[in-house]
Design an enzyme around this catalytic site. Structure first.
Site, PDB file in Angstrom:
ATOM      1  N   ASN A 121      40.057   6.470  22.995  1.00  0.00           N
ATOM      2  CA  ASN A 121      41.490   6.136  23.282  1.00  0.00           C
ATOM      3  C   ASN A 121      42.332   7.118  22.491  1.00  0.00           C
ATOM      4  O   ASN A 121      42.038   7.475  21.501  1.00  0.00           O
ATOM      5  CB  ASN A 121      41.844   4.784  22.789  1.00  0.00           C
ATOM      6  CG  ASN A 121      41.239   3.554  24.065  1.00  0.00           C
ATOM      7  OD1 ASN A 121      40.850   3.811  25.082  1.00  0.00           O
ATOM      8  ND2 ASN A 121      41.035   2.457  23.574  1.00  0.00           N
ATOM      9  N   ARG A 180      36.272   2.867  28.549  1.00  0.00           N
ATOM     10  CA  ARG A 180      35.468   3.415  27.796  1.00  0.00           C
ATOM     11  C   ARG A 180      33.992   3.005  27.913  1.00  0.00           C
ATOM     12  O   ARG A 180      33.191   4.039  27.982  1.00  0.00           O
ATOM     13  CB  ARG A 180      35.885   3.559  26.392  1.00  0.00           C
ATOM     14  CG  ARG A 180      37.211   4.126  25.929  1.00  0.00           C
ATOM     15  CD  ARG A 180      37.639   4.207  24.497  1.00  0.00           C
ATOM     16  NE  ARG A 180      37.683   2.524  24.291  1.00  0.00           N
ATOM     17  CZ  ARG A 180      37.999   2.009  22.952  1.00  0.00           C
ATOM     18  NH1 ARG A 180      37.554   2.737  22.210  1.00  0.00           N
ATOM     19  NH2 ARG A 180      38.109   0.756  22.940  1.00  0.00           N
TER      20      ARG A 180
END
Length: 92
Positions: free
Chosen positions: A37, A19
């Site tokens: 996520n 990320r």
């Protein structure tokens, strides 16, 4: 032309900095949106930007922006009604 897509990214994409490195790539290219996520182990990206730049971003995501990650599959869905974002954020 501005475009928006949702990318569902599968592979080794959680717990490897995926990320945060995705955010670095987005910031460098001027892409706005979010990355998060998901409970199934995937990562969801909402990305907005000019068509050509967005294609560069998608290519970088498919290649895995983090060396310790691995992208096995990316499901790309065009989006129509998306609220404008002014930055790219890591959420969830």
């Amino acid at each position: 032309m501005q475009k928006a897509v949702q990318l569902d990214v599968f592979g080794r994409v959680q717990g490897v900095g995926f990320r945060w490195t995705t955010k670095l790539v987005a910031d460098r290219l001027g892409i706005t949106g979010t990355v998060s996520n998901q409970p199934d182990g995937s990562v969801k990206i909402i990305a907005m930007g000019p068509d050509a730049i967005l294609e560069q971003f998608i290519g970088a995501v498919k290649a895995s922006p983090t060396p310790s990650g691995r992208v096995d599959r990316v499901v790309q869905t065009p989006l129509q009604d998306v609220s404008a974002c002014h930055k790219f954020s890591v959420v969830g």
